[in-house]
Design a protein around this motif. Structure first.
Motif, short mmCIF file in Angstrom:
data_model
loop_
_atom_site.label_atom_id
_atom_site.label_comp_id
_atom_site.label_asym_id
_atom_site.label_seq_id
_atom_site.Cartn_x
_atom_site.Cartn_y
_atom_site.Cartn_z
N ASN A 98 -10.71 -8.25 0.78
CA ASN A 98 -11.18 -8.36 -0.43
C ASN A 98 -11.61 -9.70 -0.74
O ASN A 98 -11.85 -10.19 -2.16
CB ASN A 98 -10.17 -7.74 -1.55
N GLU B 74 -3.75 -8.54 5.04
CA GLU B 74 -5.20 -7.79 5.72
C GLU B 74 -5.64 -7.32 4.59
O GLU B 74 -6.91 -7.37 4.52
CB GLU B 74 -4.55 -6.92 6.60
N GLU B 75 -4.98 -6.62 3.66
CA GLU B 75 -5.93 -6.15 2.37
C GLU B 75 -6.54 -6.98 1.78
O GLU B 75 -7.53 -7.09 1.16
CB GLU B 75 -4.94 -5.10 1.62
N SER B 76 -5.53 -8.24 1.13
CA SER B 76 -6.30 -9.30 0.41
C SER B 76 -7.47 -9.81 1.00
O SER B 76 -8.45 -10.05 0.27
CB SER B 76 -5.13 -10.17 0.09
N THR C 68 -8.51 -4.12 -6.84
CA THR C 68 -8.40 -5.01 -5.77
C THR C 68 -9.14 -6.33 -6.52
O THR C 68 -9.76 -6.16 -7.68
CB THR C 68 -9.31 -4.64 -4.66
N PRO D 241 0.91 -1.23 0.13
CA PRO D 241 0.04 -0.06 0.00
C PRO D 241 0.78 1.38 -0.16
O PRO D 241 1.95 1.39 0.63
CB PRO D 241 -0.83 0.01 1.27
#
Length: 328
Positions: free
Chosen positions: A84, A79-81, A281, A20
């Motif tokens: 999503n 965490e981002e994956s 994403t 990020p």
């Protein structure tokens, strides 16, 4: 539940390229490194074209200098994956960026990344596996070092070997030694081809390197004979539609060949490539593909089944991920 909410498998993700922008800016601030030139006023990454993208990518990597940096990065990525809907991911890791050319340093970096992956699996119910990659524009000799690192750490977590970088430099066949080394260590094989290199680069990847998967591979649509060969050989394409659109291969999702490849019987999967760079994403990829081609939950379930079958993991992991997919 919308298609964007479905659980997802991602097979083509560059580790540093998934960083990020806010994470990179924070590290740069902590280390007092000026990276202001690689960001737009809104804080996103700033690049003009593919060559400039590679330069910005490598500049962002300048703040990633220790195993602890990569531990923090891995947690941020996963965490981002997971947010999503990704339940299983494979990430491309280059020893050139993780340890800077030293095998023992690479092992230290890898330990930190694996520790973070284990923590993320407990927290976010997402599984990560590593695909070691050489960098094409760094040349075949440097690729041998990456292959050696991959072979020395091959196992349940490092499960694959591949190649990224600038397709316009060198040929696939020049990297045969590195791929043979990785194959002898029991690693699965993939390589970037058929993005900027055209359909012939896909054919070279299959014939010269003996890969099981091809990163991107979308230019195969231009060669009917190659399409038939992909089907006959059961090769899987790691397709990244949003990346292809942003980098100008196709004007929009509707013009992207993923649907035509799938209709022709080619194994296709969906990934984000370098998501913050390409403003995407996995949720957005699903939404845009559904809008462009009318794909529904059944279509995406089939794509995930293809991805699960092509995943570079052991059968116990595959069974565990399958259960996550079946929860919906």
């Amino acid at each position: 539940m919308t298609v964007a909410d479905l659980p997802k498998i991602e097979l083509h993700l560059h580790h540093e390229g998934a960083a990020p922008p806010a994470f990179i800016r924070q590290l740069a601030h902590e280390k007092r490194i000026d990276l202001s030139g690689i960001f737009k006023p809104d804080g996103s990454y700033d690049f003009r074209d593919f060559a400039h993208f590679l330069s910005v990518y490598e500049a962002a990597c300048e703040v990633l200098k220790s195993p602890e940096d990569f531990r923090r990065l891995t947690l941020a990525i996963l965490e981002e994956s997971a947010a999503n809907g990704v339940v299983y991911s494979e990430t491309f890791l280059s020893p050139d960026f993780c340890g800077g050319g030293d095998l023992h340093a690479w092992q230290d970096y890898l330990t930190a990344i694996q520790d973070a992956a284990d923590e993320a699996e407990r927290k976010f119910d997402i599984t990560l596996r590593g695909v070691v990659t050489c960098v094409r524009h760094f040349g075949p000799e440097q690729a041998k070092f990456s292959a050696h690192c991959a072979a020395e750490t091959a196992g349940d977590w490092v499960t694959g070997f591949g190649m990224g970088g600038n397709e316009s430099i060198g040929t696939q066949g020049e990297f045969k030694w590195a791929f043979d080394c990785a194959r002898e260590a029991g690693l699965h094989l993939t390589t970037h081809a058929g993005e900027f290199g055209g359909p012939e680069s896909v054919r070279d990847a299959i014939h010269d390197l003996g890969v099981e998967r091809v990163g991107h591979g979308v230019r195969a649509i231009e060669d009917p004979d190659l399409i038939r060969e992909l089907v006959d050989r059961d090769i899987t394409l790691e397709v990244c539609p949003g990346s292809n659109v942003v980098l100008g291969l196709y004007p929009d999702f509707a013009a992207h060949p993923i649907a035509r490849l799938r209709e022709a019987g080619v194994n296709v999967t969906v990934s984000t490539d370098d998501p913050p760079f390409f403003h995407t994403t996995m949720r957005r990829e699903y939404e845009m593909l559904s809008e462009a081609f009318g794909w529904n939950a059944e279509d995406f379930a089939a794509l995930n089944e293809t991805a699960l079958n092509a995943a570079f993991c052991d059968e116990d992991t595959r069974a565990r991920v399958k259960k996550r997919l079946e929860k919906t």
